[in-house]
Design an enzyme around this catalytic site. Structure first.
Site, PDB file in Angstrom:
ATOM      1  N   GLU A   3       0.835  -1.194   0.000  1.00  0.00           N
ATOM      2  CA  GLU A   3       0.000   0.000   0.000  1.00  0.00           C
ATOM      3  C   GLU A   3       0.874   1.250   0.000  1.00  0.00           C
ATOM      4  OE1 GLU A   3      -3.995  -1.406   2.454  1.00  0.00           O
ATOM      5  OE2 GLU A   3      -2.392  -0.384   3.550  1.00  0.00           O
ATOM      6  N   CYS A   4       0.637   2.159  -0.921  1.00  0.00           N
ATOM      7  CA  CYS A   4       1.209   3.494  -0.951  1.00  0.00           C
ATOM      8  C   CYS A   4       2.734   3.481  -0.836  1.00  0.00           C
ATOM      9  CB  CYS A   4       0.575   4.356   0.142  1.00  0.00           C
ATOM     10  SG  CYS A   4       0.778   6.129  -0.137  1.00  0.00           S
ATOM     11  N   GLY A   5       3.305   3.715   0.349  1.00  0.00           N
ATOM     12  CA  GLY A   5       4.752   3.672   0.491  1.00  0.00           C
ATOM     13  C   GLY A   5       5.331   2.336   0.094  1.00  0.00           C
ATOM     14  N   MET A  64       5.520   2.296  -3.635  1.00  0.00           N
ATOM     15  CA  MET A  64       6.673   3.086  -4.077  1.00  0.00           C
ATOM     16  C   MET A  64       7.958   2.267  -3.995  1.00  0.00           C
ATOM     17  SD  MET A  64       5.477   6.498  -2.017  1.00  0.00           S
ATOM     18  CE  MET A  64       7.060   7.343  -2.126  1.00  0.00           C
ATOM     19  N   SER A 118      -0.794  -0.730  -4.564  1.00  0.00           N
ATOM     20  CA  SER A 118      -1.907   0.192  -4.749  1.00  0.00           C
ATOM     21  C   SER A 118      -1.704   1.434  -3.899  1.00  0.00           C
ATOM     22  CB  SER A 118      -3.212  -0.509  -4.354  1.00  0.00           C
ATOM     23  OG  SER A 118      -4.293   0.384  -4.303  1.00  0.00           O
TER      24      SER A 118
END
EC number: 6.3.5.11
Length: 497
Positions: A354-356, A359, A467
């Protein structure tokens, strides 16, 4: 007046109070922290909550109370879900003596302009919770009474039971504001907090600095001194006994129906092992999600992408959000961990990010690049760092902050659910992903939100999915069971250990 602790009582009958304000930056987070610390010092088992989906305030609440803070969100969760999260948290371990709920933004801010959906007020009503209202009283006295009168009368079903005046300049300032509020509104002023720079907590570009990073930067001694100083100011400025009286006035709650916090049918051994990334770079998790993974049959194993040389022996990975951009040099330097994760992805291990975490799984992260469309911060030097490369794309720290609920539907079976499953989640980031190849595949179609590309989110390669959507397992109930099922299948496919 003495106040006895109530260990062993049911969650619906323990004292509880909600701390709110007229807007953000009124001081409710620091005051909430100080009150929690003051009660812990008195021997109370304090169960903290945070309205909405923030990760950072809860990190401080958890640090102070020793109990995991839980999030309550009236847009994502229905009423039964909110009661379920509340009851589960208060009954965990040996139970809680009191619940303190920190609100978000102003008392009535929410998803819509003409309803209380998603607001702090909605949570106060569902939990039948009295409100202690914090006012940033800088430069106002009698006007504070008008403010309280408006908030008190706007929704008679919300009980404003006490006021704390923050940023008070002196005795005369305090006296005038207190007299006006109590005379014109009948609401008691239970606290007066002077202007004091030690009541400030360091900021980060998405909000407050997380407690884990705050402790790392200040050192254990400096961090404890800062919290102790806040507690001392609260003890001097707030009538804590009166605060406890207000909490004790909360009406009893009914128990939630069909709790999600129950062991899943068939959950047992062998338990698939799910590795959760937890360190200074990755620490944005809802504790309820971890509890639900365990109840669905998983064994949780924590690891650090920053500090550990390779993955532990696990059957799946959950890499949550955080600030990988601030630790990009350390993440790049840990080549053996990056290689270990990429090899696990290639081998078909289910990996949810998720998110970080998303990345980190891309090919590289660029930080501190000045110019249009990019995020620039003095704490992030201009550079590009090699990341895992399990997912295609180049993460750029963007200038536009994305903070929004999202709504999505899975358009294929994957490790977080079946085709057709829909969810409500939220996005909270400063980055964007570029250089995504045309052949890239996505598992999520967004009805609301920014996502990764257009109306698409859930970048997927094999059994790895990343995501921007943060999901809460009480709002999207397929999450935990699907992840554990995927990890169990991968475990079964591997050679015996």
């Amino acid at each position: 007046m003495s106040h006895s602790k109530q260990s062993g009582t049911e969650a619906g009958s323990i004292p509880r109070v909600l701390i709110s304000a007229d807007r953000s930056s009124s001081g409710k987070t620091t005051i909430s922290m100080g009150l929690m610390a003051a009660l812990v010092s008195r021997g109370y088992k304090v169960q903290p909550f945070k309205v909405a989906l923030d990760y950072i305030d809860p990190s401080y609440h958890t640090e102070i109370t020793g109990r995991f803070c839980r999030n309550l969100d009236g847009y994502l969760m229905d009423e039964n879900g909110i009661l379920d999260v509340y009851s589960h948290a208060c009954e965990t371990g040996s139970g809680a003596d009191i619940a303190i709920i920190e609100g978000v933004r102003g008392l009535y801010e929410g998803f819509e302009g003409l309803s209380d959906l998603g607001s702090t007020a909605q949570i106060a009503k569902i939990l039948k919770c009295p409100v202690v209202f914090v006012i940033n009283a800088r430069s106002i006295t009698r006007s504070a009474a008008a403010l309280i009168s408006g908030y008190k009368n706007f929704d008679p079903d919300v009980e404003i039971a006490g006021v704390i005046l923050n940023n008070i300049g002196g005795r005369r300032h305090a006296q005038k504001a207190k007299e006006a509020i109590e005379h014109y509104t009948g609401v008691p002023v239970i606290g007066i907090i002077p202007r004091d720079p030690s009541m400030q907590i360091s900021m980060r570009h998405l909000g407050l600095m997380p407690a884990l990073e705050g402790r790392r930067r200040l050192g254990d001694g400096g961090f404890e001194d800062r919290l102790r100083g806040i507690e001392e100011i609260i003890n001097k400025g707030i009538d804590v006994d009166r605060f406890l009286e207000i909490a004790g006035s909360a009406k009893s709650l009914t128990s939630p129906e069909n709790s999600i916090f129950s062991p899943a049918a068939g959950a047992g051994s062998p338990r698939p092992r799910i590795g959760i990334a937890l360190d200074e770079a990755f620490n944005f998790y809802y504790r309820d999600n971890i509890d639900l993974l365990e109840l669905a049959g998983a064994e949780i194993v924590y690891f650090s992408p920053v500090n550990d040389p390779e993955l532990p022996d696990v059957d799946g990975l959950y890499i949550g959000g955080g600030y990988p951009e601030l630790f990009a040099a350390e993440l790049e330097a840990n080549e053996s961990m990056r290689r270990s994760i990429k090899e696990a992805s290639a081998a078909g291990m289910p990996i949810y990010a998720e998110c970080g975490g998303l990345m980190y799984l891309t090919e590289k992260i660029s930080t501190g690049v000045p110019g249009k469309g990019t995020y620039h911060d003095a704490s992030m030097p201009e550079s590009t760092y090699i990341m895992v490369g399990a997912l295609p794309g180049h993460t750029i720290m963007g200038q536009t902050r994305v903070v929004s609920y999202n709504i999505g539907t899975l358009d294929r079976d994957c490790l977080i659910g079946k085709e057709g499953n829909s969810f409500k989640g939220h996005e909270f980031h400063h980055s964007e992903i570029r250089e995504i190849p045309e052949y890239a595949e996505f598992a999520i179609a967004l009805l609301r939100g920014t996502g990764i590309k257009g109306d698409r989110d859930g970048l997927i390669v094999g059994n790895t999915l990343g995501s921007y959507a943060h999901l809460h397992g009480v709002a999207y109930r397929e999450l935990a069971g699907s992840l554990v099922e995927a990890a169990g299948k991968f475990r079964a496919s591997r050679a015996p250990r």
